[in-house]
Design a protein around this motif. Structure first.
Motif, PDB file in Angstrom:
ATOM      1  N   GLY A  10     -91.907   6.081 -55.390  1.00  0.00           N
ATOM      2  CA  GLY A  10     -93.306   5.855 -54.807  1.00  0.00           C
ATOM      3  C   GLY A  10     -92.838   7.045 -53.113  1.00  0.00           C
ATOM      4  N   SER A  11     -91.992   5.819 -52.766  1.00  0.00           N
ATOM      5  CA  SER A  11     -91.943   6.035 -51.157  1.00  0.00           C
ATOM      6  C   SER A  11     -91.008   8.158 -50.575  1.00  0.00           C
ATOM      7  N   LYS A  12     -89.813   8.245 -51.675  1.00  0.00           N
ATOM      8  CA  LYS A  12     -89.689   9.942 -51.804  1.00  0.00           C
ATOM      9  C   LYS A  12     -91.236  10.577 -51.927  1.00  0.00           C
ATOM     10  N   ALA A  13     -91.407  10.450 -53.371  1.00  0.00           N
ATOM     11  CA  ALA A  13     -93.017  11.463 -53.441  1.00  0.00           C
ATOM     12  C   ALA A  13     -94.544  11.499 -52.195  1.00  0.00           C
ATOM     13  N   PRO A  48     -94.593  15.873 -50.950  1.00  0.00           N
ATOM     14  CA  PRO A  48     -95.326  15.579 -52.215  1.00  0.00           C
ATOM     15  C   PRO A  48     -95.479  17.071 -52.526  1.00  0.00           C
ATOM     16  N   GLU A  49     -94.593  18.370 -51.090  1.00  0.00           N
ATOM     17  CA  GLU A  49     -94.766  19.823 -52.299  1.00  0.00           C
ATOM     18  C   GLU A  49     -93.291  19.674 -52.946  1.00  0.00           C
ATOM     19  N   LEU A  50     -92.747  19.328 -53.082  1.00  0.00           N
ATOM     20  CA  LEU A  50     -92.166  19.057 -54.453  1.00  0.00           C
ATOM     21  C   LEU A  50     -92.364  18.210 -55.634  1.00  0.00           C
ATOM     22  N   ILE A  51     -92.876  16.893 -55.167  1.00  0.00           N
ATOM     23  CA  ILE A  51     -93.832  16.764 -56.600  1.00  0.00           C
ATOM     24  C   ILE A  51     -95.126  17.828 -57.721  1.00  0.00           C
ATOM     25  N   ALA A  52     -95.053  18.055 -56.698  1.00  0.00           N
ATOM     26  CA  ALA A  52     -96.117  19.227 -56.769  1.00  0.00           C
ATOM     27  C   ALA A  52     -95.971  20.572 -57.573  1.00  0.00           C
ATOM     28  N   ARG A  53     -94.943  21.499 -57.028  1.00  0.00           N
ATOM     29  CA  ARG A  53     -94.259  22.044 -57.560  1.00  0.00           C
ATOM     30  C   ARG A  53     -93.548  21.307 -59.205  1.00  0.00           C
ATOM     31  N   VAL A  92     -98.562   9.956 -57.715  1.00  0.00           N
ATOM     32  CA  VAL A  92     -98.248  11.058 -58.018  1.00  0.00           C
ATOM     33  C   VAL A  92    -100.061  11.626 -58.431  1.00  0.00           C
ATOM     34  N   ALA A  93    -100.525  10.673 -58.823  1.00  0.00           N
ATOM     35  CA  ALA A  93    -101.886  10.893 -59.129  1.00  0.00           C
ATOM     36  C   ALA A  93    -102.559  11.734 -57.648  1.00  0.00           C
TER      37      ALA A  93
END
Length: 431
Positions: free
Chosen positions: A77-80, A84-89, A127-128
């Protein structure tokens, strides 16, 4: 023993129960967790922990796109929050996002409420907020759970792994890593890899070697007909997948007992390709003789082939049954297919030469008369009471709706003796 010694022993016992017991339960017996897919149909799951990483995760996503492969990322979660752009991708390109705690800390050194709220739920919320979809799959750092995690994390599916190439060390190199993966990955494998080298014990440049190896591994898997999919896709056909966490755990514990029972009493399968029935030879100990329909009788001291249902097969059948009657119908159909093999075994195998016939006790006896079995009541007494209790517990555990099934008509759930003579078997099933 002094008070101090008692306190030390109590502390040590609590530590063992909190840490070692769940480690053994999950890592050795896979109780309450998933380590691989079953009936996977040439599918495997690539999973990546410890990211997202701004240097390596984009390279990995490019590689997965190149090979048209899907994967599961267990993110911190700390890296997310930072990327956030990588999580979105990941989400946009169809990969699954799971939880790997907010920070890479062992669950052994945190209270279970901290694991749930400050690690898992906090990361799920992050993430949500980025993807609009809340993760429900969880992998603890180092695969370590504490005792209460098994109960408090019931809203998450806990996933470990079946293949661990140890890619966090750069000295392994891409060639050795490639060889390990190609050798160990097979149908249903859940592969543990890392797209970040920043966690304790890892080498910072290790993911570069993993990505280089994975490029060739993905090409090799395609040639072998293996398809990399998300973890949720891999597990969709796993028996028990749609059950609650507590029920899955209970089933897993019972299946461990089942293996011990089979080994202890030396039960042998009737057909290795169809594990529905297992047998053992024993003396009939009932005080009352069993009078069979063909005029034969089984009396105390007679040898019988005791019939046992394979409870894992029964569990899988129960998953697809809407009622106990439907489950009984499926069992009758499968039993009818196995009866000729049962008959041949009793007539030709030397260990069954002196048996009078088949004998068993079951609650699922509906329709067995059609197959030639005689069905009689258990004589009332302690044995009948214990058997009734045991089989009801068994039904509750192995049937997906066991609790509801126990509320059905009681006469359908009364254990009975089923028996058939060797002569009747020969008459009915040998052409």
């Amino acid at each position: 023993m002094t008070m101090k010694e008692r306190l030390v022993m109590t502390f040590v016992l609590l530590v063992v129960v909190y840490t070692i017991v769940p480690w053994v339960a999950t890592r050795i017996f896979a109780i309450g967790v998933y380590r691989k897919g079953k009936h996977a149909g040439n599918r495997i799951a690539l999973t990546f922990d410890d990211g997202p990483d701004p240097a390596y995760t984009p390279m990995l996503l490019d590689l997965l796109k190149k090979h048209d492969a899907k994967a599961t990322f267990f993110v911190l979660g700390s890296k997310a929050e930072k990327h956030p752009e990588l999580i979105a991708r990941m989400h946009r390109e169809g990969h699954q996002i799971g939880i790997h705690n907010y920070r890479h800390q062992s669950n052994w050194f945190m209270s279970p409420w901290s694991v749930l709220r400050k690690q898992a739920d906090r990361t799920a919320g992050i993430v949500a907020s980025i993807t609009g979809e809340r993760p429900t799959y969880y992998r603890p750092p180092w695969g370590i759970l504490n005792m209460l995690d098994l109960f408090l994390l019931k809203s998450y599916t806990v996933v470990l792994w079946s293949v661990m190439p140890k890619d966090w060390r750069s000295r392994i190199g891409s060639e050795k890593l490639k060889a390990r993966m190609m050798e160990r990955i097979k149908d249903g494998s859940v592969v543990l890899l890392h797209d970040s080298g920043e966690t304790f014990g890892a080498d910072r440049d290790a993911p570069a070697h993993m990505i280089a190896a994975l490029d060739e591994v993905l090409a090799g898997m395609r040639q072998r007909g293996l398809a990399p999919v998300r973890v949720d896709e891999l597990l969709e056909n796993v028996p028990g997948r749609r059950l609650g966490f507590a029920k899955r755990t209970l089933v897993a514990v019972w299946m461990v007992w089942e293996k011990c029972f089979v080994a202890l009493f030396r039960l042998k399968p009737v057909d290795s390709g169809n594990p529905l029935f297992k047998l053992r030879v024993r003396e009939y100990q009932g005080k009352r003789a069993i009078e069979l329909a063909d005029g034969e009788s089984i009396r105390k001291g007679d040898l019988v082939a005791e019939l046992h249902l394979d409870n894992y097969t029964l569990f899988r059948l129960g998953l697809d049954s809407r009622s106990t009657v439907q489950l009984a119908t499926q069992l009758i159909r499968r039993t009818r297919m196995l009866m000729p093999e049962l008959c041949r075994l009793l007539l030709t195998d030397p260990q069954y030469r002196d048996v009078k016939g088949l004998y068993g006790i079951t609650m699922i006896h509906r329709g067995s008369k059609q197959l030639g079995f005689t069905v009689v009541d258990l004589p009332e007494g302690l044995f009948a009471s214990l058997t009734r209790t045991y089989l009801r517990i068994l039904l509750y555990i192995i049937h997906p709706q066991g609790k509801e099934r126990l509320k059905e008509k009681s006469e359908l759930l009364e254990p009975k003796i089923v028996a058939i003579s060797k002569n009747e078997l020969k008459t009915r099933y040998i052409a």
